[in-house]
Design a protein around this motif. Structure first.
Motif, PDB file in Angstrom:
ATOM      1  N   ILE A 269       0.833  -1.204   0.000  1.00 50.12           N
ATOM      2  CA  ILE A 269       0.000   0.000   0.000  1.00 50.12           C
ATOM      3  C   ILE A 269       0.865   1.249   0.000  1.00 50.12           C
ATOM      4  O   ILE A 269       0.595   2.224  -0.720  1.00 50.12           O
ATOM      5  CB  ILE A 269      -0.947  -0.004   1.214  1.00 50.12           C
ATOM      6  N   ALA A 270       1.949   1.244   0.800  1.00 49.01           N
ATOM      7  CA  ALA A 270       2.804   2.427   0.903  1.00 49.01           C
ATOM      8  C   ALA A 270       3.443   2.783  -0.427  1.00 49.01           C
ATOM      9  O   ALA A 270       3.676   3.963  -0.713  1.00 49.01           O
ATOM     10  CB  ALA A 270       3.881   2.198   1.955  1.00 49.01           C
ATOM     11  N   LEU A 329       9.917   6.389  -4.042  1.00 43.39           N
ATOM     12  CA  LEU A 329      10.710   6.459  -2.816  1.00 43.39           C
ATOM     13  C   LEU A 329      10.903   7.901  -2.374  1.00 43.39           C
ATOM     14  O   LEU A 329      10.899   8.205  -1.177  1.00 43.39           O
ATOM     15  CB  LEU A 329      12.067   5.783  -3.029  1.00 43.39           C
ATOM     16  N   LEU A 330      11.080   8.812  -3.350  1.00 40.77           N
ATOM     17  CA  LEU A 330      11.195  10.226  -2.998  1.00 40.77           C
ATOM     18  C   LEU A 330       9.863  10.758  -2.492  1.00 40.77           C
ATOM     19  O   LEU A 330       9.815  11.527  -1.521  1.00 40.77           O
ATOM     20  CB  LEU A 330      11.666  11.038  -4.205  1.00 40.77           C
ATOM     21  N   TYR A 331       8.781  10.325  -3.126  1.00 43.83           N
ATOM     22  CA  TYR A 331       7.466  10.750  -2.645  1.00 43.83           C
ATOM     23  C   TYR A 331       7.240  10.276  -1.215  1.00 43.83           C
ATOM     24  O   TYR A 331       6.612  10.981  -0.407  1.00 43.83           O
ATOM     25  CB  TYR A 331       6.351  10.186  -3.547  1.00 43.83           C
ATOM     26  N   GLU A 335       5.839  11.952   2.118  1.00 49.62           N
ATOM     27  CA  GLU A 335       4.691  11.399   2.818  1.00 49.62           C
ATOM     28  C   GLU A 335       4.926  11.269   4.321  1.00 49.62           C
ATOM     29  O   GLU A 335       3.986  10.996   5.074  1.00 49.62           O
ATOM     30  CB  GLU A 335       4.328  10.029   2.234  1.00 49.62           C
ATOM     31  N   LEU A 336       6.178  11.470   4.771  1.00 52.72           N
ATOM     32  CA  LEU A 336       6.434  11.432   6.206  1.00 52.72           C
ATOM     33  C   LEU A 336       5.664  12.528   6.941  1.00 52.72           C
ATOM     34  O   LEU A 336       5.499  12.457   8.161  1.00 52.72           O
ATOM     35  CB  LEU A 336       7.938  11.558   6.482  1.00 52.72           C
ATOM     36  N   ILE A 466      10.302  17.122  -5.476  1.00 50.57           N
ATOM     37  CA  ILE A 466       8.993  16.495  -5.678  1.00 50.57           C
ATOM     38  C   ILE A 466       8.207  17.231  -6.754  1.00 50.57           C
ATOM     39  O   ILE A 466       7.567  16.619  -7.617  1.00 50.57           O
ATOM     40  CB  ILE A 466       8.214  16.453  -4.349  1.00 50.57           C
ATOM     41  N   ALA A 467       8.265  18.573  -6.715  1.00 53.71           N
ATOM     42  CA  ALA A 467       7.549  19.361  -7.729  1.00 53.71           C
ATOM     43  C   ALA A 467       8.117  19.103  -9.119  1.00 53.71           C
ATOM     44  O   ALA A 467       7.375  18.997 -10.103  1.00 53.71           O
ATOM     45  CB  ALA A 467       7.628  20.842  -7.377  1.00 53.71           C
ATOM     46  N   ALA A 468       9.460  19.005  -9.207  1.00 53.18           N
ATOM     47  CA  ALA A 468      10.088  18.798 -10.508  1.00 53.18           C
ATOM     48  C   ALA A 468       9.774  17.425 -11.075  1.00 53.18           C
ATOM     49  O   ALA A 468       9.674  17.243 -12.296  1.00 53.18           O
ATOM     50  CB  ALA A 468      11.601  18.986 -10.390  1.00 53.18           C
ATOM     51  N   LEU A 469       9.639  16.454 -10.201  1.00 55.21           N
ATOM     52  CA  LEU A 469       9.396  15.089 -10.651  1.00 55.21           C
ATOM     53  C   LEU A 469       7.912  14.759 -10.766  1.00 55.21           C
ATOM     54  O   LEU A 469       7.561  13.700 -11.284  1.00 55.21           O
ATOM     55  CB  LEU A 469      10.058  14.110  -9.677  1.00 55.21           C
TER      56      LEU A 469
END
Length: 643
Positions: A269-270, A329-331, A335-336, A466-469
């Motif tokens: 799920i994660a 993984l970056l997202y 999400e932390l 995150i915005a760039a990807l």
């Protein structure tokens, strides 16, 4: 010249040094008083101020139902071990069995475990107070931290629910307190027993065992005594966990050989971001929704007939999801934030104070966490004094608990409830930092500026990355909104003029809880706040040589009809954003005109559409938002826009 003697006159009283203000707050007796007061206050909140009988829903309802089934002799049903960690309801059922056998069957009621919640929590208040008395130099901080833990929002609110962490969490606190305050073999074993019980009841607490070992290493150094204590602690802990796992294995017929059946499911799920995992097998039906995804049904449902206890299967799916989208993984780093700000189970607005205090405490917890990096400059201060080594070991324990929480939440899933379970760590660390800074705040100006710059740089880097990807969706859909004849109510956002079509890249108007406007996720300027008709048009091209069966899932709070080449394919006659309406069509390679119409009325809600098909080459069921192209389906603006 006569000499003046400073010696006291015979019979004169010798003045004793003045006691520091609030010195009583550090006494053992005061800790007991705090625990008693906590029991009275929390019990009053739970049993006199909340409708606690109505809080038996979702996970809480399952724990109660499964406990009653086991008590009735139905301990081998799959529902006893498939979807939830079973030991909490097993312990509850066996406790009720004891009551029944001694003639106290009338105590088998929801109030009984809630009273136990409050009792064990009150004992943990005393435990926190004793740790605080050794951790702080200032008695007022002992009082403040003890009061926050005993009477703060988390203490009152969570104890009204039938949850494993309401027993497991306080047992963890008591186990930590014993180990921090006692350096004998007896207390090392007692701490291991309590921590083992906490983990049996709430398996997600298990990784905190690393913090216990780290504490022993910091306290004893790399010595034979450390090796012996760590070995004994670990052996006692795993002995208890093994015994509990054996019971789970027994009732599951060997299908589950651990405390929980869904570690692989959490990992999947994660890393896949599904809203819901829906399991049907052998006449059983279970579904799991992670709280952080609870308002995002547009993320789709994963339907499966593979039981959750086949964890290798779900771990494999999770890795496949990462391989298909490594940026996930970056997202997950971003999400932390769910540990501080996200939807949470349980959330009950009929609990007194929840609506106000929940966001206040979320921010309080976050603001306590942010400056903790300043401890990098406080190493010598922590080590100062006659018990510096002990305090350093305590710091290692507390900071390790935080670290483990973040690592586990990165790998699996996180929500604010997980950090509320360890809220005592935030209190102890943050207010210790306050105490250290207050001694000489001037020397902290430079470190604070450096640390602020580092935090700002880190946060900015993650946000930009995150915005760039984040995918940029080419516009493929033309929309129009035709307002109804009535004027918008005062204070409503201005609706889009019907004479100006808008362009979007996907049908994604997520559920809006903040207002009654329908707002596009990628382009917030596109918003409808007045009754009217929404019309979306796109051109879909099916690629390849063979026909393709394409399914469409509509999530809508309003009536919707989706047409393919003028033929109704999905009609949503019972609008509910959280229950999709599905249709499908087998389409030969070629170009198709898609049109979606909806009669919009201002209210909290959303409108999203996904399409999906089976990708035989990758053995994967591909899902995309309508308007987003894939290998076999391409979207374009309708003909009028192409010209």
């Amino acid at each position: 010249m006569s000499a003046i003697s400073s010696a006291p006159l015979p019979g004169a009283a010798i003045a004793s040094p003045a006691r520091p203000p609030l010195a009583f707050a550090s006494s053992n007796a005061f800790g007991i008083v705090m625990a008693v007061l906590a029991f009275v206050v929390v019990a009053t909140y739970v049993f006199w101020l909340t409708p606690y009988q109505e809080f038996i829903f979702s996970d809480m309802k399952n724990y109660w139902t499964q406990a009653m089934k086991r008590l009735a002799g139905n301990e081998f049903e799959d529902s006893q071990f498939v979807a939830w960690p079973p030991m909490f309801h097993i312990v509850l059922a066996e406790f009720f069995r004891i009551l029944k056998n001694v003639g106290l069957e009338h105590w088998i009621r929801i109030e009984t475990p809630l009273v136990l919640n409050v009792l064990i929590f009150s004992a943990s208040v005393y435990a926190v107070h004793r740790v605080a008395a050794r951790w702080f130099d200032q008695a007022w901080l002992v009082l403040l931290v003890s009061a926050l833990y005993a009477f703060g929002f988390p203490a009152l609110y969570f104890n009204a629910f039938l949850l494993g962490e309401n027993i497991g969490g306080p047992l963890l606190v008591i186990a930590i307190s014993i180990l921090l305050r006692r350096n004998t073999w007896t207390w090392v074993i007692a701490s291991a027993v309590l921590f083992g019980l906490a983990t049996i009841i709430r398996p997600s607490l298990g990784p905190y065992g690393l913090a216990f070992v780290a504490y022993l290493l910091a306290r004893e150094g790399l010595t034979r005594r450390f090796i012996a204590q760590a070995a004994v602690f670990t052996a006692v802990f795993f002995a208890l966990v093994t015994l509990a796992s054996a019971e789970v294995s027994r009732i599951s017929g060997g299908r589950v050989n651990a405390l929980s059946a869904n570690g692989g499911l959490d990992f999947f799920i994660a890393n896949s971001d599904y809203h819901r995992v829906d399991l049907s097998y052998d006449g059983w039906h279970f579904f799991v929704v992670v709280p952080a995804q609870s308002w995002k049904p547009e993320n789709g449902v994963f339907y499966t007939n593979v039981p959750f206890y086949k964890q290798d299967y779900y771990f494999s799916l999770g890795w496949q999801a990462v391989q298909r989208n490594p940026m996930r993984l970056l997202y997950n780093v971003g999400e932390l934030r769910n540990l501080f700000f996200a939807d949470m189970l349980p959330s009950r607005y009929d609990a007194p104070g929840f609506r106000f205090w929940r966001p206040v405490w979320d921010w309080f917890k976050f603001l306590m966490f942010v400056p903790l990096g300043l401890f990098f400059w406080a190493r010598r201060d922590v080590l100062a004094g006659h018990n510096g080594r002990e305090r350093h070991a305590t710091f290692v324990m507390l900071s390790s608990i935080l670290g483990v929480t973040f690592v586990v939440s990165f790998i699996f899933t996180g929500e604010p409830r997980y950090t509320y379970t360890i809220i005592f760590v935030f209190y102890l660390l943050f207010f210790k930092l306050v105490e250290l800074v207050a001694v000489d705040w001037r020397k902290w100006v430079r470190p604070a500026l450096i640390y602020s710059a580092v935090v700002a740089l880190f946060a900015t880097t993650i946000a930009f990355a995150i915005a760039a990807l984040r995918p940029v969706y080419p516009v493929t859909i033309e929309g129009t909104f035709s307002p109804a004849a009535t004027e918008p109510a005062a204070g409503k956002a201005a609706e889009m003029p019907s004479s100006e079509p808008f362009l979007i890249g996907r049908v994604r108007f997520p559920f809006n809880r903040k207002s009654e406007a329908m707002v596009h996720e990628d382009r917030p300027g596109i918003a409808m706040a007045q009754a009217g008709k929404v019309r979306l048009r796109t051109r879909m091209e099916v690629l390849g040589d063979a026909p393709l069966q394409i399914g469409f899932r509509v999530y809508s709070s309003w009536g919707v009809q989706l047409k393919v080449n003028g033929q109704p394919t999905v009609t949503n006659e019972a609008p509910d954003y959280f229950h999709e309406t599905e249709g499908s069509a087998v389409l030969a390679p070629g170009v198709y005109e898609l049109e979606l119409e909806s009669d919009y009325l201002p209210r909290s809600g959303g409108l999203s559409v996904n399409y999906f098909y089976y990708d035989a080459e990758d053995d994967w069921r591909l899902r995309r938002a309508l308007g987003v192209s894939s290998d076999r389906v391409r979207f374009h603006l309708p003909d009028a826009q192409q010209r």
